[in-house]
Structures are given as structure tokens and as C-alpha cells.
Design a protein around this motif. Sequence first.
Motif, short mmCIF file in Angstrom:
data_model
loop_
_atom_site.label_atom_id
_atom_site.label_comp_id
_atom_site.label_asym_id
_atom_site.label_seq_id
_atom_site.Cartn_x
_atom_site.Cartn_y
_atom_site.Cartn_z
N LEU A 114 44.75 38.82 48.95
CA LEU A 114 44.11 39.54 47.84
C LEU A 114 42.89 40.32 48.31
CD1 LEU A 114 44.33 36.65 45.18
CD2 LEU A 114 46.03 38.42 45.69
N LYS A 115 42.80 40.57 49.59
CA LYS A 115 41.62 41.22 50.18
C LYS A 115 41.29 42.53 49.44
CE LYS A 115 39.89 42.40 54.79
NZ LYS A 115 39.88 43.85 55.01
N ASP A 116 40.06 42.63 48.96
CA ASP A 116 39.53 43.82 48.28
C ASP A 116 40.24 44.19 46.98
OD1 ASP A 116 37.65 44.11 50.29
OD2 ASP A 116 39.01 45.32 51.53
N LEU A 117 41.09 43.31 46.51
CA LEU A 117 41.74 43.54 45.21
C LEU A 117 40.73 43.16 44.12
CD1 LEU A 117 44.60 44.14 43.86
CD2 LEU A 117 44.80 41.65 43.67
N HIS A 118 40.59 44.02 43.11
CA HIS A 118 39.66 43.69 42.00
C HIS A 118 40.46 43.15 40.82
CE1 HIS A 118 36.23 45.02 39.07
NE2 HIS A 118 36.39 43.73 39.13
N ILE A 119 40.26 41.88 40.53
CA ILE A 119 41.00 41.20 39.45
C ILE A 119 40.04 40.89 38.31
CG2 ILE A 119 42.38 39.17 38.83
CD1 ILE A 119 42.97 38.83 41.86
N ALA A 120 40.37 41.36 37.11
CA ALA A 120 39.61 40.94 35.92
C ALA A 120 40.37 39.81 35.26
CB ALA A 120 39.44 42.11 34.96
N ILE A 121 39.66 38.74 34.94
CA ILE A 121 40.28 37.62 34.23
C ILE A 121 39.75 37.61 32.81
CG2 ILE A 121 40.59 35.11 34.12
CD1 ILE A 121 40.10 34.98 37.10
N ASP A 122 40.68 37.59 31.86
CA ASP A 122 40.32 37.57 30.44
C ASP A 122 40.65 36.20 29.87
OD1 ASP A 122 39.86 38.00 27.77
OD2 ASP A 122 41.46 39.48 27.50
N PRO A 123 39.62 35.33 29.76
CA PRO A 123 39.88 34.03 29.14
C PRO A 123 40.06 34.23 27.64
CG PRO A 123 37.81 34.06 30.42
CD PRO A 123 38.21 35.47 30.17
N GLY A 124 41.28 34.05 27.15
CA GLY A 124 41.62 34.40 25.77
C GLY A 124 40.78 33.67 24.74
N HIS A 125 40.45 34.36 23.65
CA HIS A 125 39.69 33.79 22.52
C HIS A 125 38.24 33.47 22.91
CE1 HIS A 125 43.63 33.72 20.71
NE2 HIS A 125 44.06 33.03 21.75
N LEU A 126 37.53 32.76 22.01
CA LEU A 126 36.11 32.47 22.23
C LEU A 126 35.82 30.99 22.42
CD1 LEU A 126 34.68 34.92 19.55
CD2 LEU A 126 34.30 35.07 22.02
#
Length: 415
Positions: A114-126
Motif C-alpha cells: 500500500l506504499k503511498d496509497l492514500h486511504i480514507a476510512i469512513d467509520p459509519g454513523h456517529l
Amino acid sequence: MCLLSTGLWLAAVTDIAAQKISPLAKAPDWEWLDACAGTFTRSEFLRILNEHYAPGDAAAAQIRVTDAAAHIRTGPDQWKEVPFAEEGAHPNPGPVRFWRKASELPAAPASKPLKDLHIAIDPGHLGGEWAQMEARYFQIGKTRPVMEGDLTLEVARKLKPMLEAKGARVSLLRSSDEPVTHDRPKSLRAAAAADLSGNSSAPIAPIAPNAERIRLHSELFFYRISEIRSRAVAVNERLKPDLVVCLHFNAEEWGNPEDPQLIPRNHLHALVNGCYGARELEWDDVRSEMLGHLFTRTVEEALPLNETLADALAEVSGLPPFTYFSNNAKRVGNGPYVYARNLLANRLYKAPVVFLEPYVMNSSPVWKRLQMGDYRGVKSVDGASVPSLVSEYASGVAEGLSRYYGQERKRKMED
Ligand SMILES: [Zn+2]
């Protein structure tokens, strides 16, 4: 759990300059379609539209296809023409996008897939103080309450260092139960009330007095629509990641949250953006967003990503596939786990989105493991040695991402 998460069912139409705009959305600027000329041949466009994005002729009233071009409705009587590429010709690359395909990433060693890959993680809900309002909460007696928003954040926190160890840059869309949106139900009351009065058929059970309906509707505007729209602004304008991983847990009807029903069923599925309905495509913003995904060929990356991650999660969890029987979802790809469905998050984020729905929180085996919390190593559950549920979830996602991005990048390394 993504029940009703398109936000469209509540759905009054706002008539701004004769445009049909969904709740809290902005009117689209259709100029972007100019960059789409020659992106698709006619046959390829029809295939992706009819098979993936708008099955059952759902776009017929909004997109007219002639021999030479797709004519896209941009207003009640306005159309924009997007010419097709000649069959056999080299198509135009299409509109500019910020995300990169796996095939566009440079070589990487097997240890850093995953070198230099930009991953956004969206933890669902609040979760937290909002869990009951967002109906992602239940508790059996005095046991540990189950709150989807807290669980997704726990998985996200576990997953982040795993992905970083493999070379990724990771952004969490939230790191607490503090909402990303600055709106609150109170500040959305006027918009919610206007939405209700503009659509007498809004399928919320009529609760007297009227003030109660407005309160419930403004809460929905807050946690479901405004919150996801704010996360989308972060994704599209600030973070610009290569992909977004939306973490959710599934649930089946649990009845009274104070006396919930546990069930034996447990399953897994993933949702790639697609399968829009004719009513959804009447909204100008929704139609524009669907076409944005279509013309940037997001599905060519998002579908195999969803498949690979769902397969990896199935391997670590042993979960069988969930089956949709409603017509707002369509099974796609080669395996049994991935469905196309139009959700607010997988539509608004302008990147490939993996939307995961493993584990039924109110199934007896999952509930039992959730009660054990997070722990190191394995513990015995019903005679089997298992890691904590959040560890298992995070390891499945990390494995799937490493597999998807690693294969091609390692091959490049060997060339
Ligand atoms: Zn959910």
C-alpha cells in the motif's frame, strides 16, 4: 447498517430555478459534462448505463441515446449533448479525477503493497451520545450496549496502523463521536419542516403533534444527510484520497431497543455505487453525481475492490452472503457478496468506495462476541478460538486491500 441511507425516500423536491434538488444538496453545474465528449463508445455507454447504473431503463426519461451522442437532461426542457467516441477509436480519458487506479500506482515491494496509497476510512454513523437518536443502539438488560457508530470507530482505529505498516497514508473521516457537520437538528428545523410540507407523502408515520414529526425529520437531516454531506466535502475537497473504505455493521430488525430480539442469522455483503431508480434520477444533483461516476469509470476500480475486500472478509469471518430481495439493489461482479446500490455515501464521495456490511449485530453469535469487547490474541467462543470481532474485521479489510493493490505493484517490481 445502511437502511434507508440514500436519504432520498424522505425526499421532497426543492424547486430552485425549476431544478429538482434533493435535501441539503446544491444545484449541479452541468458544464463539467463538456469534458466527457468521446469518453465512451455508444455500445460501451449503453452497457454500463443499462447493466450497472440504471437497470430496467431507469434513466429513460433523463438520458436519450441517439446514434452519435447521449443527450442528458439538465433541466425541465434543457438537454446537454455528449458525443460518443467512434467504435474502435481511442477514447478520451474523461473528466479529471484525483484518485489513482491500482494500475496507475508505481511498483512496490511485497512488504509494502500500500506504499503511498492514500486511504480514507469512513467509520459509519456517529455513536456515543448520538447512537440512540440515529437508531444504531440496543441493549439487553444490563449488558454492554451495542452502538454501531462506536464499533465502526473501533475497527477504524485498529485498521489505521495495520494499513500504515503496509505503507499507506490513512485519513479517518472522524476520530470521535463528534459530528463532522456543524449543523445540529435545531439548526435544520426549518429545512426539515419545509421538506415535510413540500411532500405530504413523506413516508414517516404521522405522529401528532406536528412538532414531533418536524423534530424527527430534523434529526434525520442532521445525522444522515448533513453529516454525510460534510464528510463528502472533506473527501472531495480536502483529502482527495485514492479510495474510501466505509465501515459498517449490519443488523436485522431488533424491535424495541430496550428489549431487542436476537436472531441466529449472520451474513456479509458489500455495496458498490450503482442501481439507481427512475425516481432517484429525477433529482438533478443525483443524476449529475451518477454520471460523474460513470464518466470517470469509477466502477471499474470500485467493483473489483469491493469484491476483493468482501472475499477477504468472508475468509476471515466465515460469513455467508446476504441476499437482497428488494429491487433497489442488484448483485454484480463474479462472487456472491457484492451488490450495486445507490447510497448517499457511495454516491457523494468522488472516489472508488468500498462499503462494507459484515456481521449482523443482533445475531446471537455476533452479540456474544461484541460483549467480550476487544482483546489481544484469541479466546474460546463456543469451542472455537477466535480473535476479537473488531480485530477480525480490521484484519480482513487490511488483507483485502493488500491483495488488491499488492498483486499488480509487485509484478511491476519484478519487471
Ligand atoms: Zn451502518
